[in-house]
Design a protein around this motif. Sequence first.
Motif, short mmCIF file in Angstrom:
data_model
loop_
_atom_site.label_atom_id
_atom_site.label_comp_id
_atom_site.label_asym_id
_atom_site.label_seq_id
_atom_site.Cartn_x
_atom_site.Cartn_y
_atom_site.Cartn_z
N LYS A 1 5.77 5.51 13.50
CA LYS A 1 4.81 6.17 14.39
C LYS A 1 5.53 7.23 15.20
O LYS A 1 6.63 7.01 15.71
CB LYS A 1 4.17 5.16 15.35
N THR B 1 1.16 7.74 16.78
CA THR B 1 0.34 7.93 15.58
C THR B 1 1.22 7.87 14.34
O THR B 1 2.30 8.43 14.32
CB THR B 1 -0.35 9.32 15.63
N VAL B 2 0.71 7.20 13.30
CA VAL B 2 1.45 7.17 12.03
C VAL B 2 1.56 8.60 11.51
O VAL B 2 0.58 9.35 11.49
CB VAL B 2 0.73 6.28 10.99
N ASP B 3 2.77 8.99 11.13
CA ASP B 3 3.01 10.35 10.63
C ASP B 3 3.88 10.26 9.39
O ASP B 3 4.94 9.67 9.43
CB ASP B 3 3.69 11.19 11.70
N ARG B 4 3.41 10.82 8.29
CA ARG B 4 4.12 10.72 7.01
C ARG B 4 4.91 11.98 6.65
O ARG B 4 5.40 12.10 5.54
CB ARG B 4 3.13 10.40 5.90
N VAL C 1 9.05 6.49 5.97
CA VAL C 1 8.15 7.51 6.50
C VAL C 1 6.95 7.69 5.56
O VAL C 1 5.80 7.68 6.00
CB VAL C 1 8.89 8.85 6.73
N GLU C 2 7.22 7.82 4.26
CA GLU C 2 6.15 8.00 3.27
C GLU C 2 5.21 6.80 3.23
O GLU C 2 4.01 6.95 2.99
CB GLU C 2 6.73 8.22 1.88
N ASP C 3 5.75 5.60 3.47
CA ASP C 3 4.94 4.38 3.45
C ASP C 3 4.13 4.18 4.73
O ASP C 3 3.40 3.20 4.86
CB ASP C 3 5.82 3.16 3.20
N GLY C 4 4.26 5.09 5.69
CA GLY C 4 3.48 5.00 6.92
C GLY C 4 3.97 3.94 7.89
O GLY C 4 3.20 3.43 8.70
#
Length: 68
Positions: free
Chosen positions: A39, A43-46, A33-36
Amino acid sequence: MIKFKLEGEFIPLIALLKAVSLVQSGGEAQMVVEDGLVKYNGTVDRRKRLKVRQGDKVEFMGKTIEVE
């Protein structure tokens, strides 16, 4: 497509990734998740504590999880 039946109001994103066996641990889920690499609804969500609700779609490693 992976269909996931939601039992409550929401499931944290990290818990969802573990529940459908796309990651082995919570630590691995946090890293992707932190590395993107994830989605959320296209949309990419961190956000690690993102609340995934019914009707949402999560994409990771070429797989789509549809929350029902």
